[in-house]
Design a protein around this motif. Structure first.
Motif, PDB file in Angstrom:
ATOM      1  N   ALA A 215      -8.128 -30.490   3.029  1.00 48.11           N
ATOM      2  CA  ALA A 215      -8.714 -29.165   2.855  1.00 48.11           C
ATOM      3  C   ALA A 215      -8.727 -28.426   4.175  1.00 48.11           C
ATOM      4  O   ALA A 215      -8.867 -29.034   5.237  1.00 48.11           O
ATOM      5  CB  ALA A 215     -10.135 -29.284   2.306  1.00 48.11           C
ATOM      6  N   SER A 216      -8.593 -27.110   4.087  1.00 45.16           N
ATOM      7  CA  SER A 216      -8.709 -26.270   5.268  1.00 45.16           C
ATOM      8  C   SER A 216      -9.256 -24.912   4.834  1.00 45.16           C
ATOM      9  O   SER A 216      -9.207 -24.545   3.660  1.00 45.16           O
ATOM     10  CB  SER A 216      -7.360 -26.102   5.971  1.00 45.16           C
ATOM     11  OG  SER A 216      -6.441 -25.443   5.131  1.00 45.16           O
ATOM     12  N   VAL A 217      -9.811 -24.191   5.798  1.00 51.37           N
ATOM     13  CA  VAL A 217     -10.265 -22.830   5.538  1.00 51.37           C
ATOM     14  C   VAL A 217      -9.299 -21.877   6.223  1.00 51.37           C
ATOM     15  O   VAL A 217      -8.358 -22.310   6.893  1.00 51.37           O
ATOM     16  CB  VAL A 217     -11.713 -22.586   6.028  1.00 51.37           C
ATOM     17  CG1 VAL A 217     -12.701 -23.339   5.176  1.00 51.37           C
ATOM     18  CG2 VAL A 217     -11.879 -22.933   7.474  1.00 51.37           C
ATOM     19  N   GLU A 218      -9.545 -20.600   6.056  1.00 54.57           N
ATOM     20  CA  GLU A 218      -8.670 -19.587   6.647  1.00 54.57           C
ATOM     21  C   GLU A 218      -8.336 -19.936   8.095  1.00 54.57           C
ATOM     22  O   GLU A 218      -9.117 -20.578   8.787  1.00 54.57           O
ATOM     23  CB  GLU A 218      -9.336 -18.221   6.571  1.00 54.57           C
ATOM     24  CG  GLU A 218      -9.469 -17.745   5.136  1.00 54.57           C
ATOM     25  CD  GLU A 218     -10.282 -16.488   4.998  1.00 54.57           C
ATOM     26  OE1 GLU A 218      -9.792 -15.577   4.334  1.00 54.57           O
ATOM     27  OE2 GLU A 218     -11.389 -16.431   5.550  1.00 54.57           O
ATOM     28  N   ASP A 219      -7.170 -19.522   8.533  1.00 54.16           N
ATOM     29  CA  ASP A 219      -6.650 -19.804   9.876  1.00 54.16           C
ATOM     30  C   ASP A 219      -6.377 -21.285  10.082  1.00 54.16           C
ATOM     31  O   ASP A 219      -6.391 -21.782  11.202  1.00 54.16           O
ATOM     32  CB  ASP A 219      -7.600 -19.279  10.962  1.00 54.16           C
ATOM     33  CG  ASP A 219      -7.781 -17.769  10.891  1.00 54.16           C
ATOM     34  OD1 ASP A 219      -6.807 -17.067  10.534  1.00 54.16           O
ATOM     35  OD2 ASP A 219      -8.889 -17.297  11.178  1.00 54.16           O
ATOM     36  N   ASP A 220      -6.166 -22.023   8.984  1.00 53.25           N
ATOM     37  CA  ASP A 220      -5.805 -23.446   9.022  1.00 53.25           C
ATOM     38  C   ASP A 220      -6.805 -24.332   9.760  1.00 53.25           C
ATOM     39  O   ASP A 220      -6.440 -25.314  10.384  1.00 53.25           O
ATOM     40  CB  ASP A 220      -4.405 -23.634   9.621  1.00 53.25           C
ATOM     41  CG  ASP A 220      -3.342 -23.100   8.693  1.00 53.25           C
ATOM     42  OD1 ASP A 220      -3.526 -23.181   7.466  1.00 53.25           O
ATOM     43  OD2 ASP A 220      -2.319 -22.591   9.198  1.00 53.25           O
ATOM     44  N   VAL A 221      -8.077 -23.976   9.694  1.00 53.81           N
ATOM     45  CA  VAL A 221      -9.119 -24.818  10.280  1.00 53.81           C
ATOM     46  C   VAL A 221      -9.390 -25.954   9.296  1.00 53.81           C
ATOM     47  O   VAL A 221      -9.784 -25.713   8.149  1.00 53.81           O
ATOM     48  CB  VAL A 221     -10.415 -24.012  10.531  1.00 53.81           C
ATOM     49  CG1 VAL A 221     -11.530 -24.920  11.024  1.00 53.81           C
ATOM     50  CG2 VAL A 221     -10.138 -22.883  11.510  1.00 53.81           C
ATOM     51  N   PRO A 222      -9.130 -27.210   9.715  1.00 53.98           N
ATOM     52  CA  PRO A 222      -9.292 -28.317   8.770  1.00 53.98           C
ATOM     53  C   PRO A 222     -10.759 -28.572   8.414  1.00 53.98           C
ATOM     54  O   PRO A 222     -11.653 -28.371   9.227  1.00 53.98           O
ATOM     55  CB  PRO A 222      -8.698 -29.515   9.506  1.00 53.98           C
ATOM     56  CG  PRO A 222      -8.674 -29.140  10.934  1.00 53.98           C
ATOM     57  CD  PRO A 222      -8.668 -27.643  11.015  1.00 53.98           C
ATOM     58  N   LEU A 223     -10.956 -28.985   7.191  1.00 54.57           N
ATOM     59  CA  LEU A 223     -12.265 -29.444   6.725  1.00 54.57           C
ATOM     60  C   LEU A 223     -12.163 -30.940   6.504  1.00 54.57           C
ATOM     61  O   LEU A 223     -11.128 -31.433   6.052  1.00 54.57           O
ATOM     62  CB  LEU A 223     -12.621 -28.790   5.389  1.00 54.57           C
ATOM     63  CG  LEU A 223     -12.823 -27.293   5.361  1.00 54.57           C
ATOM     64  CD1 LEU A 223     -12.984 -26.821   3.920  1.00 54.57           C
ATOM     65  CD2 LEU A 223     -14.028 -26.905   6.171  1.00 54.57           C
ATOM     66  N   LYS A 224     -13.210 -31.643   6.794  1.00 57.36           N
ATOM     67  CA  LYS A 224     -13.232 -33.067   6.484  1.00 57.36           C
ATOM     68  C   LYS A 224     -13.690 -33.202   5.041  1.00 57.36           C
ATOM     69  O   LYS A 224     -14.806 -32.840   4.690  1.00 57.36           O
ATOM     70  CB  LYS A 224     -14.176 -33.821   7.406  1.00 57.36           C
ATOM     71  CG  LYS A 224     -14.184 -35.301   7.115  1.00 57.36           C
ATOM     72  CD  LYS A 224     -15.089 -36.065   8.027  1.00 57.36           C
ATOM     73  CE  LYS A 224     -15.031 -37.529   7.637  1.00 57.36           C
ATOM     74  NZ  LYS A 224     -16.025 -38.312   8.305  1.00 57.36           N
ATOM     75  N   ILE A 225     -12.787 -33.699   4.197  1.00 57.36           N
ATOM     76  CA  ILE A 225     -13.114 -33.867   2.783  1.00 57.36           C
ATOM     77  C   ILE A 225     -12.881 -35.324   2.405  1.00 57.36           C
ATOM     78  O   ILE A 225     -11.882 -35.924   2.788  1.00 57.36           O
ATOM     79  CB  ILE A 225     -12.288 -32.921   1.885  1.00 57.36           C
ATOM     80  CG1 ILE A 225     -12.747 -33.037   0.424  1.00 57.36           C
ATOM     81  CG2 ILE A 225     -10.815 -33.159   2.031  1.00 57.36           C
ATOM     82  CD1 ILE A 225     -12.202 -31.954  -0.480  1.00 57.36           C
ATOM     83  N   THR A 226     -13.835 -35.887   1.703  1.00 55.82           N
ATOM     84  CA  THR A 226     -13.677 -37.249   1.184  1.00 55.82           C
ATOM     85  C   THR A 226     -14.078 -37.234  -0.291  1.00 55.82           C
ATOM     86  O   THR A 226     -14.839 -36.378  -0.736  1.00 55.82           O
ATOM     87  CB  THR A 226     -14.550 -38.269   1.945  1.00 55.82           C
ATOM     88  OG1 THR A 226     -15.919 -37.863   1.866  1.00 55.82           O
ATOM     89  CG2 THR A 226     -14.135 -38.373   3.407  1.00 55.82           C
ATOM     90  N   TYR A 227     -13.532 -38.202  -0.998  1.00 51.57           N
ATOM     91  CA  TYR A 227     -13.849 -38.330  -2.416  1.00 51.57           C
ATOM     92  C   TYR A 227     -14.127 -39.792  -2.715  1.00 51.57           C
ATOM     93  O   TYR A 227     -13.305 -40.663  -2.441  1.00 51.57           O
ATOM     94  CB  TYR A 227     -12.687 -37.825  -3.283  1.00 51.57           C
ATOM     95  CG  TYR A 227     -12.987 -37.910  -4.756  1.00 51.57           C
ATOM     96  CD1 TYR A 227     -13.895 -37.037  -5.334  1.00 51.57           C
ATOM     97  CD2 TYR A 227     -12.380 -38.862  -5.552  1.00 51.57           C
ATOM     98  CE1 TYR A 227     -14.191 -37.113  -6.677  1.00 51.57           C
ATOM     99  CE2 TYR A 227     -12.677 -38.938  -6.908  1.00 51.57           C
ATOM    100  CZ  TYR A 227     -13.576 -38.064  -7.459  1.00 51.57           C
ATOM    101  OH  TYR A 227     -13.872 -38.150  -8.789  1.00 51.57           O
ATOM    102  N   ASP A 228     -15.291 -40.057  -3.258  1.00 54.71           N
ATOM    103  CA  ASP A 228     -15.688 -41.400  -3.676  1.00 54.71           C
ATOM    104  C   ASP A 228     -15.306 -41.546  -5.146  1.00 54.71           C
ATOM    105  O   ASP A 228     -15.939 -40.944  -6.015  1.00 54.71           O
ATOM    106  CB  ASP A 228     -17.190 -41.576  -3.474  1.00 54.71           C
ATOM    107  CG  ASP A 228     -17.699 -42.951  -3.843  1.00 54.71           C
ATOM    108  OD1 ASP A 228     -17.088 -43.624  -4.713  1.00 54.71           O
ATOM    109  OD2 ASP A 228     -18.715 -43.362  -3.270  1.00 54.71           O
ATOM    110  N   VAL A 229     -14.257 -42.320  -5.415  1.00 51.34           N
ATOM    111  CA  VAL A 229     -13.737 -42.442  -6.779  1.00 51.34           C
ATOM    112  C   VAL A 229     -14.749 -43.096  -7.710  1.00 51.34           C
ATOM    113  O   VAL A 229     -14.914 -42.673  -8.848  1.00 51.34           O
ATOM    114  CB  VAL A 229     -12.414 -43.241  -6.774  1.00 51.34           C
ATOM    115  CG1 VAL A 229     -11.894 -43.430  -8.180  1.00 51.34           C
ATOM    116  CG2 VAL A 229     -11.373 -42.543  -5.933  1.00 51.34           C
ATOM    117  N   GLU A 230     -15.434 -44.114  -7.242  1.00 50.26           N
ATOM    118  CA  GLU A 230     -16.386 -44.814  -8.106  1.00 50.26           C
ATOM    119  C   GLU A 230     -17.556 -43.929  -8.510  1.00 50.26           C
ATOM    120  O   GLU A 230     -18.059 -44.038  -9.617  1.00 50.26           O
ATOM    121  CB  GLU A 230     -16.881 -46.079  -7.414  1.00 50.26           C
ATOM    122  CG  GLU A 230     -15.797 -47.130  -7.276  1.00 50.26           C
ATOM    123  CD  GLU A 230     -16.278 -48.390  -6.592  1.00 50.26           C
ATOM    124  OE1 GLU A 230     -17.481 -48.496  -6.266  1.00 50.26           O
ATOM    125  OE2 GLU A 230     -15.446 -49.263  -6.379  1.00 50.26           O
TER     126      GLU A 230
END
Length: 118
Positions: free
Chosen positions: A67-82
Protein backbone atom coordinates in the motif's frame (compact mmCIF):
# COMPACT_ATOMS: atom_id res chain seq x y z
CA UNK A 1 -18.00 -13.83 -6.30
CA UNK A 2 -18.19 -10.59 -8.25
CA UNK A 3 -15.49 -8.07 -7.35
CA UNK A 4 -16.06 -4.33 -7.77
CA UNK A 5 -12.57 -2.93 -7.12
CA UNK A 6 -10.14 -5.75 -7.89
CA UNK A 7 -9.51 -6.83 -11.46
CA UNK A 8 -6.89 -9.57 -11.60
CA UNK A 9 -4.28 -10.15 -14.28
CA UNK A 10 -3.35 -13.83 -14.53
CA UNK A 11 0.14 -15.19 -15.24
CA UNK A 12 0.72 -18.89 -15.86
CA UNK A 13 4.31 -20.07 -15.48
CA UNK A 14 6.02 -23.04 -17.11
CA UNK A 15 6.68 -24.53 -13.66
CA UNK A 16 2.94 -25.03 -13.17
CA UNK A 17 2.55 -22.20 -10.69
CA UNK A 18 0.51 -19.11 -11.39
CA UNK A 19 0.00 -15.63 -10.05
CA UNK A 20 -2.82 -13.11 -9.90
CA UNK A 21 -2.12 -9.38 -9.62
CA UNK A 22 -4.61 -6.63 -8.88
CA UNK A 23 -4.29 -2.95 -8.05
CA UNK A 24 -6.83 -0.43 -6.79
CA UNK A 25 -6.43 3.28 -6.14
CA UNK A 26 -9.17 4.89 -4.05
CA UNK A 27 -9.96 7.84 -1.83
CA UNK A 28 -10.04 7.09 1.91
CA UNK A 29 -13.86 6.86 1.89
CA UNK A 30 -13.65 3.88 -0.50
CA UNK A 31 -10.78 2.13 1.30
CA UNK A 32 -13.06 -0.11 3.43
CA UNK A 33 -14.65 -1.52 0.24
CA UNK A 34 -11.27 -2.44 -1.25
CA UNK A 35 -10.08 -3.97 2.02
CA UNK A 36 -13.31 -5.99 2.24
CA UNK A 37 -12.68 -7.42 -1.24
CA UNK A 38 -9.08 -8.30 -0.41
CA UNK A 39 -10.29 -9.90 2.82
CA UNK A 40 -12.90 -11.92 0.91
CA UNK A 41 -10.34 -13.20 -1.61
CA UNK A 42 -7.77 -14.11 1.04
CA UNK A 43 -10.40 -15.70 3.30
CA UNK A 44 -11.56 -17.83 0.36
CA UNK A 45 -7.97 -18.95 -0.31
CA UNK A 46 -7.43 -19.78 3.37
CA UNK A 47 -10.71 -21.71 3.61
CA UNK A 48 -10.11 -23.68 0.41
CA UNK A 49 -6.31 -24.23 0.49
CA UNK A 50 -5.18 -23.72 4.07
CA UNK A 51 -2.70 -21.19 5.42
CA UNK A 52 -0.47 -19.28 3.01
CA UNK A 53 3.04 -20.58 2.53
CA UNK A 54 5.70 -20.24 -0.13
CA UNK A 55 5.16 -22.81 -2.88
CA UNK A 56 8.60 -24.31 -2.33
CA UNK A 57 7.61 -25.00 1.28
CA UNK A 58 4.71 -27.35 0.53
CA UNK A 59 2.22 -24.49 0.34
CA UNK A 60 -0.56 -24.25 -2.22
CA UNK A 61 -0.66 -20.45 -2.20
CA UNK A 62 0.89 -17.26 -0.84
CA UNK A 63 0.18 -13.55 -1.08
CA UNK A 64 1.62 -10.07 -0.73
CA UNK A 65 -0.24 -6.82 -0.12
CA UNK A 66 1.43 -3.45 -0.63
CA UNK A 67 0.00 0.00 0.00
CA UNK A 68 1.03 3.57 -0.60
CA UNK A 69 -0.53 7.02 -0.43
CA UNK A 70 -0.21 9.89 -2.86
CA UNK A 71 3.36 10.69 -3.96
CA UNK A 72 4.24 6.98 -3.54
CA UNK A 73 4.69 7.22 0.23
CA UNK A 74 4.61 3.59 1.39
CA UNK A 75 2.23 2.43 4.10
CA UNK A 76 3.02 -0.53 6.28
CA UNK A 77 0.15 -2.94 5.73
CA UNK A 78 -0.19 -6.41 7.18
CA UNK A 79 -2.97 -8.95 7.02
CA UNK A 80 -3.57 -11.68 9.58
CA UNK A 81 -5.20 -14.49 7.58
CA UNK A 82 -6.39 -16.45 10.60
CA UNK A 83 -8.13 -13.43 12.13
CA UNK A 84 -9.06 -11.82 8.77
CA UNK A 85 -7.73 -8.50 10.04
CA UNK A 86 -5.70 -5.69 8.44
CA UNK A 87 -3.39 -3.22 10.10
CA UNK A 88 -2.09 -0.20 8.25
CA UNK A 89 0.37 2.46 9.44
CA UNK A 90 0.28 5.37 9.23
CA UNK A 91 -3.44 5.97 8.80
CA UNK A 92 -3.92 7.15 5.21
CA UNK A 93 -4.86 10.77 4.64
CA UNK A 94 -5.04 10.87 0.83
CA UNK A 95 -5.64 8.59 -2.14
CA UNK A 96 -4.50 5.05 -1.31
CA UNK A 97 -3.12 2.58 -3.83
CA UNK A 98 -3.22 -1.10 -2.90
CA UNK A 99 -1.53 -3.90 -4.81
CA UNK A 100 -2.36 -7.56 -4.17
CA UNK A 101 -0.35 -10.44 -5.58
CA UNK A 102 -1.46 -14.02 -5.02
CA UNK A 103 0.61 -16.94 -6.23
CA UNK A 104 -0.37 -20.57 -6.20
CA UNK A 105 -0.25 -24.03 -7.63
CA UNK A 106 -2.01 -25.00 -10.85
CA UNK A 107 -4.95 -26.39 -8.82
CA UNK A 108 -5.13 -23.14 -6.87
CA UNK A 109 -5.16 -21.12 -10.09
CA UNK A 110 -7.99 -23.14 -11.59
CA UNK A 111 -10.09 -22.82 -8.43
CA UNK A 112 -9.31 -19.10 -8.18
CA UNK A 113 -10.47 -18.39 -11.75
CA UNK A 114 -13.67 -20.31 -11.06
CA UNK A 115 -14.36 -18.50 -7.77
CA UNK A 116 -13.51 -15.02 -9.14
CA UNK A 117 -14.43 -14.93 -12.84
CA UNK A 118 -13.74 -11.76 -14.77
Amino acid sequence: MKLEYLLFDFTDEETGSCSFDAMASVLPTRLPGVLDEIRAVLSWAYREFGPPSALGQEGEWDFEVQASVEDDVPLKITYDVERARFSMLPAPAGRVTLALTISGSRAFGEAFREAFPE
